[in-house]
Design an enzyme around this catalytic site. Sequence first.
Site, mmCIF file in Angstrom:
data_model
loop_
_atom_site.group_PDB
_atom_site.id
_atom_site.type_symbol
_atom_site.label_atom_id
_atom_site.label_comp_id
_atom_site.label_asym_id
_atom_site.label_seq_id
_atom_site.Cartn_x
_atom_site.Cartn_y
_atom_site.Cartn_z
ATOM 1 N N ARG A 1 -37.144 54.296 -60.779
ATOM 2 C CA ARG A 1 -36.726 53.894 -59.430
ATOM 3 C C ARG A 1 -37.806 53.048 -58.777
ATOM 4 O O ARG A 1 -38.969 53.454 -58.700
ATOM 5 C CB ARG A 1 -36.446 55.141 -58.577
ATOM 6 C CG ARG A 1 -36.210 54.861 -57.092
ATOM 7 C CD ARG A 1 -35.934 56.151 -56.341
ATOM 8 N NE ARG A 1 -35.856 55.967 -54.897
ATOM 9 C CZ ARG A 1 -36.785 56.352 -54.028
ATOM 10 N NH1 ARG A 1 -37.897 56.956 -54.457
ATOM 11 N NH2 ARG A 1 -36.621 56.159 -52.737
ATOM 12 N N ARG B 1 -37.337 54.128 -36.901
ATOM 13 C CA ARG B 1 -38.660 54.735 -36.877
ATOM 14 C C ARG B 1 -39.350 54.462 -35.552
ATOM 15 O O ARG B 1 -39.005 53.510 -34.839
ATOM 16 C CB ARG B 1 -39.546 54.185 -38.013
ATOM 17 C CG ARG B 1 -38.957 54.338 -39.404
ATOM 18 C CD ARG B 1 -39.846 53.657 -40.437
ATOM 19 N NE ARG B 1 -39.248 53.656 -41.764
ATOM 20 C CZ ARG B 1 -39.372 54.649 -42.631
ATOM 21 N NH1 ARG B 1 -40.075 55.713 -42.304
ATOM 22 N NH2 ARG B 1 -38.792 54.591 -43.808
#
Length: 478
Positions: free
Chosen positions: A33, A74
């Site tokens: 990944r 965020r």
Amino acid sequence: MHRATKIVATIGPASSSPETLFQLIRAGVDVVRFNFSHGTAGDHRQRAEDVREAARGNGREVAIMADLQGPKIRVGKFENGRVQLTAGEPFILDAHCELGNEARAGLDYKDLPRDLKPGDMLLLNDGLIVLTVERIVGDEVRTIVKVGGELSNNKGINRLGGGLTASALTAKDVEDIGTAMAIGADYIAVSFPKSATDMVTARQLANIAGAPFGAKPKMIAKIERAEAIPELQGILDASDGIMVARGDLAVEVGNAAVPALQKRMIRMARESNKLAITATQMMESMIHAPVPTRAEVSDVANAVLDGTDAVMLSAETAAGKYPVETVEAMAAICVEAEKSEHVELDRDFLDRTFTRIDQTVAMGALFTAHHLGAKAIVALTESGATALWLSRHSTHVPIFALTTRAASERAMALFRNVTPLASETSSDRDQALKQAVELVVSKGFATRGDMVVLTVGEPMGQAGGTNTLKIVRVGNPY
């Protein structure tokens, strides 16, 4: 030892050297990944070359999964890098704040104030900090700290129950899809999809970006938003698989709801002939420790018993002290759990209707191998579709998928209980079947006298053409 459950490992500073990549693949990594939240296009390109080289050094292929960052919901940065929030004190989330302090923090997601209302609960830093929204004043979200703690730069924000409107695909994601196709990614994981439309859009973008390379990647939907749960079937239908992304999902729906959701999602994926990956904190303690906790061992084993195609490692291999040891430990847990896996093939086939010849042949191969005690099922496949159908049912009979296409071989690296093998298959059916059995024997998966079940299509070399099932005993003439 044959292992049915696949291992996805995230590459990062602790694991990106060619030597470590080689060791990780040797230890059992099936899919690598790439986290596109970090690194440049050049970084990803170099790592892709290193992964392919490490796989060749191990005499096998592994898949590359490009994991898109998705919308950045965020807080911004702080003057001193971090602040301490105290329960009962006010705190402001300000869309126009450049550098935060003890009183307020900036926002990467500027539309957050328009998504909220008084009484909403905001969970920051994976739920370790909880804020209650008091009121919205222009671009400011004024809150009261319910659960305090240390808050540092760029920590994530979730709304309890979901409901944030940020699009699943950002401008950065569109650019990253182009990079992913240029480096030969086999899978693209889409972060925070809310509906089938998000996955359809991502697939269209990936197919366009992959056209110059003759590539169409498989699409994985990361289920991490509360809104995705009621849309799960539609998302599955529009994807090739899902990732049970337990981190953000747990923050939005609550930790206690996740285990049952995990089982439900894996079951739905298998019933829909789709893939399932279980992720987040599976071996978290091994970031710092050389052995897992007993709770982590149970977590991985339960995911295996749920029927997941793969279990995934994130920071454990990307930034941990023991990346190779973590993969070895996870592989051992999977093998041990699979020994106790309950097989109910006969019941699986009740009330099922098969309308395609190739799917019917695949199901016949499973039934035959199970009842005759065959040592292996060997599928000669071009696209990998036959291998996928075979892998949707639990069986203790290993499945070997032989293909002439490198892209199909890499994609099948994620299929549960499927060992993909490259094969220069003859155009003559009997010769191709003979070569297939010889290859499986040469790899040590079967010996003289063992029974093997084979599937093949005629004419040879056409995707979706599987129409023949044959049962052979190794050593007997064809």
